[in-house]
Design a protein around this motif. Structure first.
Motif, PDB file in Angstrom:
ATOM      1  N   ASN A   1       0.697  -1.299  -0.071  1.00  0.00           N
ATOM      2  CA  ASN A   1      -0.136   0.294   0.417  1.00  0.00           C
ATOM      3  C   ASN A   1       0.801   1.020   0.203  1.00  0.00           C
ATOM      4  N   VAL A   2       1.617   1.203   0.977  1.00  0.00           N
ATOM      5  CA  VAL A   2       2.531   2.783   0.786  1.00  0.00           C
ATOM      6  C   VAL A   2       2.976   2.193  -0.287  1.00  0.00           C
ATOM      7  N   ILE A   3       3.925   1.471  -1.544  1.00  0.00           N
ATOM      8  CA  ILE A   3       3.901   1.760  -2.538  1.00  0.00           C
ATOM      9  C   ILE A   3       3.015   2.108  -3.724  1.00  0.00           C
ATOM     10  N   TYR A   4       2.092   1.832  -3.456  1.00  0.00           N
ATOM     11  CA  TYR A   4       1.110   1.935  -4.083  1.00  0.00           C
ATOM     12  C   TYR A   4       0.678   3.533  -4.198  1.00  0.00           C
ATOM     13  N   LEU A   5       0.881   3.955  -2.804  1.00  0.00           N
ATOM     14  CA  LEU A   5       0.660   5.307  -2.239  1.00  0.00           C
ATOM     15  C   LEU A   5       1.708   6.299  -3.217  1.00  0.00           C
ATOM     16  N   ASP A   6       2.639   5.999  -3.201  1.00  0.00           N
ATOM     17  CA  ASP A   6       3.382   7.099  -3.103  1.00  0.00           C
ATOM     18  C   ASP A   6       3.968   6.614  -5.159  1.00  0.00           C
ATOM     19  N   ARG A   7       3.285   5.971  -5.618  1.00  0.00           N
ATOM     20  CA  ARG A   7       2.987   5.861  -6.701  1.00  0.00           C
ATOM     21  C   ARG A   7       1.530   6.954  -7.417  1.00  0.00           C
ATOM     22  N   TRP A   8       0.720   7.390  -6.457  1.00  0.00           N
ATOM     23  CA  TRP A   8      -0.058   7.565  -6.850  1.00  0.00           C
ATOM     24  C   TRP A   8       0.375   9.683  -7.499  1.00  0.00           C
ATOM     25  N   GLU A   9      -1.037   9.084  -8.353  1.00  0.00           N
ATOM     26  CA  GLU A   9      -0.355  10.787  -8.988  1.00  0.00           C
ATOM     27  C   GLU A   9      -1.450  11.693  -8.877  1.00  0.00           C
ATOM     28  N   GLY A  10      -2.621  11.686  -8.013  1.00  0.00           N
ATOM     29  CA  GLY A  10      -3.067  13.374  -7.821  1.00  0.00           C
ATOM     30  C   GLY A  10      -4.779  12.470  -7.474  1.00  0.00           C
ATOM     31  N   THR A  11      -5.214  11.555  -8.638  1.00  0.00           N
ATOM     32  CA  THR A  11      -6.215  11.230  -8.829  1.00  0.00           C
ATOM     33  C   THR A  11      -7.223  10.758  -7.781  1.00  0.00           C
ATOM     34  N   TYR A  12      -8.709  10.906  -8.294  1.00  0.00           N
ATOM     35  CA  TYR A  12      -9.584  10.641  -6.863  1.00  0.00           C
ATOM     36  C   TYR A  12      -9.807   9.267  -7.411  1.00  0.00           C
ATOM     37  N   THR A  13      -9.991   8.856  -8.780  1.00  0.00           N
ATOM     38  CA  THR A  13     -10.196   7.454  -9.086  1.00  0.00           C
ATOM     39  C   THR A  13      -9.421   6.363  -8.847  1.00  0.00           C
ATOM     40  N   TYR A  14      -8.041   6.621  -8.477  1.00  0.00           N
ATOM     41  CA  TYR A  14      -7.010   5.932  -8.119  1.00  0.00           C
ATOM     42  C   TYR A  14      -6.974   5.717  -6.566  1.00  0.00           C
ATOM     43  N   LEU A  15      -7.436   6.211  -6.165  1.00  0.00           N
ATOM     44  CA  LEU A  15      -7.788   6.226  -4.922  1.00  0.00           C
ATOM     45  C   LEU A  15      -8.236   4.740  -3.691  1.00  0.00           C
ATOM     46  N   SER A  16      -8.998   4.627  -4.930  1.00  0.00           N
ATOM     47  CA  SER A  16      -9.717   3.398  -4.073  1.00  0.00           C
ATOM     48  C   SER A  16      -9.013   2.125  -4.687  1.00  0.00           C
TER      49      SER A  16
END
Length: 180
Positions: free
Chosen positions: A141-156
């Motif tokens: 989850n930490v790796i996925y959060l680091d890759r997050w680009e700022g969109t709401y849809t990715y948060l799911s």
């Protein structure tokens, strides 16, 4: 961006020729154009309301993303997570106290001061019952959060948890549905 008005206008101009301005004021074609315009306005209004509703979760995820990046994409211990939550909850304390000091004696609080006070109180209450945040103790989850680009849809795609002040951690779902 909604485009039903453009599509409707194009269909009417094909039917009537290029002289779309020569329509009768209450004709069926004008009513179609009005309905299409109202539909476009509704779509813009709903999208704007959704962005406004989703913004606090995006800001919260961005805050914890910065914390993960500062920790070199490693999972955090519960005590470090609680320190981050405390910092997040009290991030507006300085602004609030400064505004309170600047206010003259006997004057009512400004709207911004009231809003900050309510936000701090709401965050405190949420932290007491269970603070909604991405799971920072899980390596993936930490790796996925680091890759997050700022969109709401990715948060799911992230795992979310409720962390209470007492240290209790409960796994929850995204988006929140009033569990806290």
């Amino acid at each position: 961006m909604p485009k039903s008005v453009a599509k409707t206008r194009k269909k009417i101009s094909k039917k009537k020729g290029n002289n779309i301005t020569a329509l009768h004021e209450n004709s069926r074609d004008v009513q179609r154009l009005k309905r299409a315009e109202m539909r476009d306005h509704k779509l813009v209004r709903v999208a704007s309301a959704r962005r406004k509703h989703d913004q606090p979760l995006v800001v919260r995820a961005a805050y914890f993303q910065e914390a993960v990046r500062a920790n070199d994409q490693k999972p955090l211990e519960l005590s470090a997570i609680q320190n981050l939550i405390h910092d997040f909850v009290h991030q507006h304390d300085e602004d609030y106290s400064m505004m309170k000091k600047e206010r003259r004696a006997g004057r009512p609080a400004s709207t911004r001061e009231d809003m900050l006070k309510m936000k701090i109180a709401a965050d405190e209450k949420e932290y007491e019952n269970g603070f909604y945040m991405p799971d920072l103790a899980d390596t993936d989850n930490v790796i996925y959060l680091d890759r997050w680009e700022g969109t709401y849809t990715y948060l799911s795609s992230l795992k979310w948890v409720l962390v209470s002040r007492s240290g209790e951690v409960k796994v929850t779902k995204f988006p929140p549905k009033g569990e806290a």
